[in-house]
Write a protein that holds these residues in place. Structure first.
Motif, PDB file in Angstrom:
ATOM      1  N   UNK A 285       0.804  -1.241  -0.077  1.00  0.00           N
ATOM      2  CA  UNK A 285      -0.042  -0.047   0.005  1.00  0.00           C
ATOM      3  C   UNK A 285       1.009   1.224  -0.030  1.00  0.00           C
ATOM      4  N   UNK A 286       2.197   1.256   0.671  1.00  0.00           N
ATOM      5  CA  UNK A 286       2.870   2.370   0.697  1.00  0.00           C
ATOM      6  C   UNK A 286       3.806   2.541  -0.232  1.00  0.00           C
ATOM      7  N   UNK A 287       3.677   1.540  -1.082  1.00  0.00           N
ATOM      8  CA  UNK A 287       4.356   1.609  -2.231  1.00  0.00           C
ATOM      9  C   UNK A 287       3.873   1.667  -3.695  1.00  0.00           C
TER      10      UNK A 287
ATOM     11  N   UNK B 275       2.439   6.491 -21.951  1.00  0.00           N
ATOM     12  CA  UNK B 275       1.163   7.562 -21.337  1.00  0.00           C
ATOM     13  C   UNK B 275       0.042   6.339 -21.406  1.00  0.00           C
ATOM     14  N   UNK B 276      -0.269   6.042 -22.662  1.00  0.00           N
ATOM     15  CA  UNK B 276      -1.247   5.065 -23.021  1.00  0.00           C
ATOM     16  C   UNK B 276      -1.450   4.016 -21.703  1.00  0.00           C
ATOM     17  N   UNK B 277      -0.213   3.310 -21.866  1.00  0.00           N
ATOM     18  CA  UNK B 277      -0.075   2.069 -20.961  1.00  0.00           C
ATOM     19  C   UNK B 277      -0.488   2.699 -19.275  1.00  0.00           C
ATOM     20  N   UNK B 278       0.270   3.742 -18.975  1.00  0.00           N
ATOM     21  CA  UNK B 278      -0.071   4.056 -17.247  1.00  0.00           C
ATOM     22  C   UNK B 278      -1.554   4.564 -17.130  1.00  0.00           C
ATOM     23  N   UNK B 279      -2.104   5.464 -18.309  1.00  0.00           N
ATOM     24  CA  UNK B 279      -3.539   5.849 -18.141  1.00  0.00           C
ATOM     25  C   UNK B 279      -4.472   4.265 -17.872  1.00  0.00           C
ATOM     26  N   UNK B 280      -4.302   3.414 -18.671  1.00  0.00           N
ATOM     27  CA  UNK B 280      -4.946   2.248 -18.506  1.00  0.00           C
ATOM     28  C   UNK B 280      -5.033   1.574 -17.316  1.00  0.00           C
ATOM     29  N   UNK B 281      -3.914   1.846 -16.591  1.00  0.00           N
ATOM     30  CA  UNK B 281      -3.280   1.185 -15.061  1.00  0.00           C
ATOM     31  C   UNK B 281      -4.167   1.984 -14.298  1.00  0.00           C
ATOM     32  N   UNK B 282      -4.183   3.309 -14.394  1.00  0.00           N
ATOM     33  CA  UNK B 282      -4.870   4.061 -13.373  1.00  0.00           C
ATOM     34  C   UNK B 282      -6.357   4.214 -13.627  1.00  0.00           C
ATOM     35  N   UNK B 283      -6.879   3.989 -14.916  1.00  0.00           N
ATOM     36  CA  UNK B 283      -8.219   3.949 -15.112  1.00  0.00           C
ATOM     37  C   UNK B 283      -8.778   2.664 -14.472  1.00  0.00           C
ATOM     38  N   UNK B 284      -8.054   1.691 -14.642  1.00  0.00           N
ATOM     39  CA  UNK B 284      -8.428   0.341 -14.058  1.00  0.00           C
ATOM     40  C   UNK B 284      -8.186   0.400 -12.434  1.00  0.00           C
ATOM     41  N   UNK B 285      -7.575   1.398 -11.915  1.00  0.00           N
ATOM     42  CA  UNK B 285      -7.256   1.538 -10.578  1.00  0.00           C
ATOM     43  C   UNK B 285      -6.361   0.526 -10.011  1.00  0.00           C
TER      44      UNK B 285
ATOM     45  N   UNK C 111      -3.212   1.133  -9.968  1.00  0.00           N
ATOM     46  CA  UNK C 111      -2.032   1.923  -9.450  1.00  0.00           C
ATOM     47  C   UNK C 111      -2.347   2.417  -8.017  1.00  0.00           C
ATOM     48  N   UNK C 112      -3.352   1.752  -7.355  1.00  0.00           N
ATOM     49  CA  UNK C 112      -3.792   2.229  -6.019  1.00  0.00           C
ATOM     50  C   UNK C 112      -3.882   0.935  -5.317  1.00  0.00           C
ATOM     51  N   UNK C 113      -4.121   1.043  -4.005  1.00  0.00           N
ATOM     52  CA  UNK C 113      -4.469  -0.078  -2.812  1.00  0.00           C
ATOM     53  C   UNK C 113      -5.886   0.167  -2.547  1.00  0.00           C
ATOM     54  N   UNK C 114      -6.682  -0.922  -3.016  1.00  0.00           N
ATOM     55  CA  UNK C 114      -8.079  -0.697  -2.529  1.00  0.00           C
ATOM     56  C   UNK C 114      -8.595  -1.427  -1.315  1.00  0.00           C
ATOM     57  N   UNK C 115      -9.018  -0.747  -0.370  1.00  0.00           N
ATOM     58  CA  UNK C 115      -9.472  -1.610   0.807  1.00  0.00           C
ATOM     59  C   UNK C 115     -11.080  -1.589   0.857  1.00  0.00           C
TER      60      UNK C 115
ATOM     61  N   UNK D 252     -11.926   2.141   0.188  1.00  0.00           N
ATOM     62  CA  UNK D 252     -10.974   3.148   0.799  1.00  0.00           C
ATOM     63  C   UNK D 252      -9.845   3.006  -0.315  1.00  0.00           C
ATOM     64  N   UNK D 253      -9.231   4.134  -1.035  1.00  0.00           N
ATOM     65  CA  UNK D 253      -8.267   3.952  -1.890  1.00  0.00           C
ATOM     66  C   UNK D 253      -6.920   4.711  -1.362  1.00  0.00           C
ATOM     67  N   UNK D 254      -6.039   3.972  -1.379  1.00  0.00           N
ATOM     68  CA  UNK D 254      -4.777   4.461  -0.547  1.00  0.00           C
ATOM     69  C   UNK D 254      -3.673   4.386  -1.533  1.00  0.00           C
ATOM     70  N   UNK D 255      -2.443   5.414  -1.632  1.00  0.00           N
ATOM     71  CA  UNK D 255      -1.327   5.041  -2.376  1.00  0.00           C
ATOM     72  C   UNK D 255      -0.214   5.356  -1.639  1.00  0.00           C
ATOM     73  N   UNK D 256       1.006   5.336  -2.273  1.00  0.00           N
ATOM     74  CA  UNK D 256       2.226   5.774  -1.476  1.00  0.00           C
ATOM     75  C   UNK D 256       2.041   6.926  -0.243  1.00  0.00           C
ATOM     76  N   UNK D 257       2.675   6.727   0.801  1.00  0.00           N
ATOM     77  CA  UNK D 257       2.749   7.810   1.452  1.00  0.00           C
ATOM     78  C   UNK D 257       3.394   9.200   1.330  1.00  0.00           C
ATOM     79  N   UNK D 258       4.412   8.882   0.645  1.00  0.00           N
ATOM     80  CA  UNK D 258       5.334   9.889   0.054  1.00  0.00           C
ATOM     81  C   UNK D 258       4.988  10.678  -0.945  1.00  0.00           C
ATOM     82  N   UNK D 259       3.910  10.542  -1.625  1.00  0.00           N
ATOM     83  CA  UNK D 259       3.290  11.299  -2.862  1.00  0.00           C
ATOM     84  C   UNK D 259       3.027  12.728  -2.739  1.00  0.00           C
ATOM     85  N   UNK D 260       2.981  13.164  -1.300  1.00  0.00           N
ATOM     86  CA  UNK D 260       2.867  14.604  -1.219  1.00  0.00           C
ATOM     87  C   UNK D 260       4.244  15.209  -1.083  1.00  0.00           C
ATOM     88  N   UNK D 261       5.169  14.398  -1.199  1.00  0.00           N
ATOM     89  CA  UNK D 261       6.539  14.705  -1.081  1.00  0.00           C
ATOM     90  C   UNK D 261       7.154  14.727   0.219  1.00  0.00           C
ATOM     91  N   UNK D 262       6.344  14.118   1.145  1.00  0.00           N
ATOM     92  CA  UNK D 262       6.759  13.871   2.694  1.00  0.00           C
ATOM     93  C   UNK D 262       7.240  12.538   2.954  1.00  0.00           C
TER      94      UNK D 262
END
Length: 404
Positions: A92-94, A118-128, A130-134, A156-166
């Protein structure tokens, strides 16, 4: 040995009473950008939740598989356990693949490759993917949340804890309820073009206390990223918040009587190994692993105390500083000497700094060359493929994240 849950890990290592805390960011469906106003979640051995006003609630990690509404099981006396899997929580944190999409234009790749990726990554994003689904959402319809996006969705959708640069997970440690006096903050971020830290994580945590998500937490004054580099604050351990009497104005501004802890900031440096490897390097040879660990030891101990034989005493002074201040005890000559050497004195130098260079003892210098490896960008053609009636299309995956 394999641990199936954080609770098992904590019990196994209980000789030193560790308390693992993993951070993640809440990401609303259909979005990819996170900032300091995003909800920061912590996952520890017992609970999942957030101190942020947008949620300000926790749930028992053991039962996160239970369907609940406002914290109560939908079926009385029926709770589902066993979904607090350590691998999934670490994963989840990765989950930061959406950052590849966000920073694709900074990679310098040919436009045709960028379009394919970009096409590949957009497909990954649209299919969710690239997130951890709880699922089910443990905070569904909770009355404590301050935003609807968290509580209205059944997941509940969670992603890497450092994506806000923290990248340094400091927020859970500066909560007033935890009464922490001292933090060792190790920074292994890839902030610069050469893949080294520039203090940005510290800057972002400092800035967060002035946002709507602050919850009256306080964090010591820190300079901007350029100052971190120009004044060599990443070249040796730097202490922040050394004297609480200098923090009273800050505490009044954020509305708290909580005195923030002393922060000992230690940045990644190439003392014995070029440790600025890419976030996306997926495998390491044994020699690299051992060299990375050896360099980490050198960074943590000031090259086994060869750069400063009194460094252990200085860490001790920082650990005891808040207790000493509460008791009204004098600082003493040894600690005064340490603080004069390691505490940030408030000086600023915000001029542009483009080169991050190193001398033999790990200090920055003013030359135009660098001993650090300059490439942290990699383009991999993955083995994953997608089969259709038209044949096999090779999936191209970018793991080039300059500056992340």
């Amino acid at each position: 040995m394999t641990f199936t849950s954080l609770r098992d890990f904590s019990v196994f290592t209980n000789h030193e009473i560790p308390f693992p805390i993993i951070v993640a960011q809440g990401r609303a469906p259909g979005t990819v950008i996170l900032n300091l106003n995003s909800t920061l979640f912590e996952i520890n051995a017992y609970e999942l939740g957030s101190w942020d006003p947008s949620l300000y609630a926790f749930t028992d990690l053991k039962y996160i598989g239970t369907n609940v509404t406002n914290g109560f099981p939908d079926e009385n006396d029926k709770c589902i356990a066993g979904l607090d899997n350590t691998g999934y929580i670490f994963g989840t944190s990765s989950t930061l693949f959406n950052q590849g999409l966000l920073q694709l234009n900074t990679t310098g790749l040919p436009s045709v490759i960028q379009d394919l990726v970009a096409d590949f990554l957009e497909g990954v994003s649209e299919d969710k993917n690239d997130i951890a689904e709880y699922y089910p959402n443990p905070f569904y319809k909770t009355e404590w949340a301050g935003v609807d996006s968290i509580v209205e969705d059944t997941s509940l959708y969670l992603v890497d804890g450092g994506e806000d640069k923290e990248n340094i997970p400091l927020v859970p440690l500066i909560q007033p309820e935890r009464e922490v006096d001292f933090i060792m903050a190790y920074d292994n971020s890839m902030d610069t073009l050469q893949g080294w830290p520039n203090g940005l994580s510290m800057v972002k945590t400092y800035e967060r206390q002035f946002t709507s998500q602050s919850n009256h937490t306080a964090f010591p004054y820190v300079p901007d990223s350029e100052t971190f580099l120009n004044l060599n604050l990443t070249a040796k351990p730097t202490f922040f918040g050394c004297y609480s009497f200098n923090l009273t104005g800050l505490m009044e501004e954020v509305g708290t009587d909580y005195v923030p802890p002393v922060i000992v900031y230690v940045a990644n440096r190439p003392f014995t190994f070029e440790s600025n490897t890419s976030t996306y390097q997926m495998s390491y040879e044994n020699e690299e692993k051992l060299a990375m660990i050896e360099n980490g030891f050198a960074v943590s101990t000031r090259k086994n105390l060869t750069l400063d034989a009194e460094y252990r005493a200085c860490i001790g002074c920082a650990i005891l500083q808040r207790s000493r201040e509460r008791l009204g005890m004098p600082l003493g000559p040894q600690c005064q000497k340490c603080f004069d050497k390691y505490c940030w004195d408030g000086s600023l130098d915000s001029s542009d700094s483009h080169n991050i260079n190193f001398t033999a003892d790990g200090m920055t210098n003013g030359s135009d060359t660098t001993n650090a490896s300059s490439g942290s960008c990699r383009l991999l053609f993955g083995k994953n493929s997608f089969v259709s009636t038209w044949g096999i299309i090779i999936g191209i995956f970018v793991v080039c994240m300059t500056g992340f």
